[in-house]
Every structure is written in C-alpha cells, then in structure tokens.
Design a protein around this motif. Structure first.
Motif, PDB file in Angstrom:
ATOM      1  N   GLN A 183      11.144  -4.393   6.778  1.00 27.58           N
ATOM      2  CA  GLN A 183      12.276  -4.269   5.864  1.00 27.58           C
ATOM      3  C   GLN A 183      13.571  -4.755   6.518  1.00 27.58           C
ATOM      4  OE1 GLN A 183      12.930  -0.301   4.461  1.00 27.58           O
ATOM      5  NE2 GLN A 183      14.314  -0.955   2.855  1.00 27.58           N
ATOM      6  N   GLN A 206       9.743  -2.558  -1.439  1.00 25.31           N
ATOM      7  CA  GLN A 206      10.477  -1.302  -1.264  1.00 25.31           C
ATOM      8  C   GLN A 206       9.871  -0.203  -2.128  1.00 25.31           C
ATOM      9  OE1 GLN A 206      12.847  -0.690   1.070  1.00 25.31           O
ATOM     10  NE2 GLN A 206      12.482   1.423   0.433  1.00 25.31           N
ATOM     11  N   GLY A 207       9.398  -0.561  -3.306  1.00 20.58           N
ATOM     12  CA  GLY A 207       8.738   0.411  -4.164  1.00 20.58           C
ATOM     13  C   GLY A 207       7.473   0.972  -3.527  1.00 20.58           C
ATOM     14  N   ASP A 240       8.631   3.315  -0.712  1.00 22.10           N
ATOM     15  CA  ASP A 240       9.145   4.562  -1.298  1.00 22.10           C
ATOM     16  C   ASP A 240       7.999   5.448  -1.798  1.00 22.10           C
ATOM     17  OD1 ASP A 240      11.704   3.682  -0.748  1.00 22.10           O
ATOM     18  OD2 ASP A 240      12.148   3.090  -2.818  1.00 22.10           O
ATOM     19  N   MET A 278       6.336   7.071   1.192  1.00 18.86           N
ATOM     20  CA  MET A 278       7.188   8.132   1.742  1.00 18.86           C
ATOM     21  C   MET A 278       7.208   9.358   0.827  1.00 18.86           C
ATOM     22  SD  MET A 278       8.039   7.466   4.746  1.00 18.86           S
ATOM     23  CE  MET A 278       9.087   8.899   4.946  1.00 18.86           C
ATOM     24  N   THR A 279       7.136   9.158  -0.474  1.00 17.16           N
ATOM     25  CA  THR A 279       7.078  10.288  -1.406  1.00 17.16           C
ATOM     26  C   THR A 279       5.807  11.102  -1.172  1.00 17.16           C
ATOM     27  OG1 THR A 279       8.398   9.131  -3.069  1.00 17.16           O
ATOM     28  CG2 THR A 279       7.009  10.941  -3.853  1.00 17.16           C
ATOM     29  N   THR A 305       6.215  12.912   2.159  1.00 13.68           N
ATOM     30  CA  THR A 305       7.212  13.978   2.024  1.00 13.68           C
ATOM     31  C   THR A 305       6.614  15.175   1.290  1.00 13.68           C
ATOM     32  OG1 THR A 305       9.033  12.394   2.063  1.00 13.68           O
ATOM     33  CG2 THR A 305       9.494  14.547   1.110  1.00 13.68           C
TER      34      THR A 305
END
Length: 106
Positions: free
Chosen positions: A11, A29-30, A33, A36-37, A40
C-alpha cells in the motif's frame, strides 16, 4: 503478521498513474479493510504508533532522534506495526523511532 506487513508495504508503494490504477488501489484497499475487520472481530488490534507516548511494554525503540517539536519519548516514526490481542496481550511489539530532548549545547 508477515502477510499484514506485506499489505502495508504494498500500500505504501502503490502510486496510481491514472483513473484505472486508482480503481485497482481502491479495490485492494477494500480487501485489506475486510481482512482487518475479520481480525479485529477476533480481538486483534494495532499498537498505538506515531504521536503516542513510548511504552516499553508495547514498543521496541530502534532509534532515538532529537526533536524540539515533540515531547521526549513520543513516537516519531513507526517502522513495523505492532499487534495485540485485547488490551494487554502483546503479539508483536511495534518497531519505532522515539523523540529525545534536544542537546543543551545547541
């Protein structure tokens, strides 16, 4: 964690040259993300980085740099992200550069 490091490195080095390249970066990026979701939701979080106070329990200082702009022991740069599970279980310490007080001889 090496996979997350590779995502961050990629990135940081992506330089869109046109609208089509920007769309690809947005899709990339999607994916990051989304990953990471998921992580998390399992309890993984990043260790505080640039601008946060240095905490030897969560940070590994590999450099110190004199700084008149930042308070002593403030993180100036993050070389590798740190991760923890929950609030207190360290998975990997963040590698950081920490502010030092300017020398009195200046």
């Amino acid at each position: 964690l090496p996979a997350l490091d590779n995502f961050d490195l990629a990135q940081a080095n992506l330089k869109p040259e046109n609208e089509e390249a920007q769309k690809i970066i947005s899709q990339y990026q999607g994916l990051v993300d989304g990953l990471m979701t998921i992580l998390t939701n399992q309890g993984l979080s990043t260790v505080a980085g640039v601008g946060a106070p240095f905490d030897p329990n969560f940070h590994e200082a590999i450099m110190r740099e004199e700084s008149a702009d930042a308070p002593e022991d403030t993180i100036l740069e993050e070389f590798r992200k740190g991760y923890k599970m929950g609030e207190n279980t360290l998975i990997r310490a963040a590698m950081v550069k920490v502010a030092a007080s300017p020398s009195a001889s200046e």
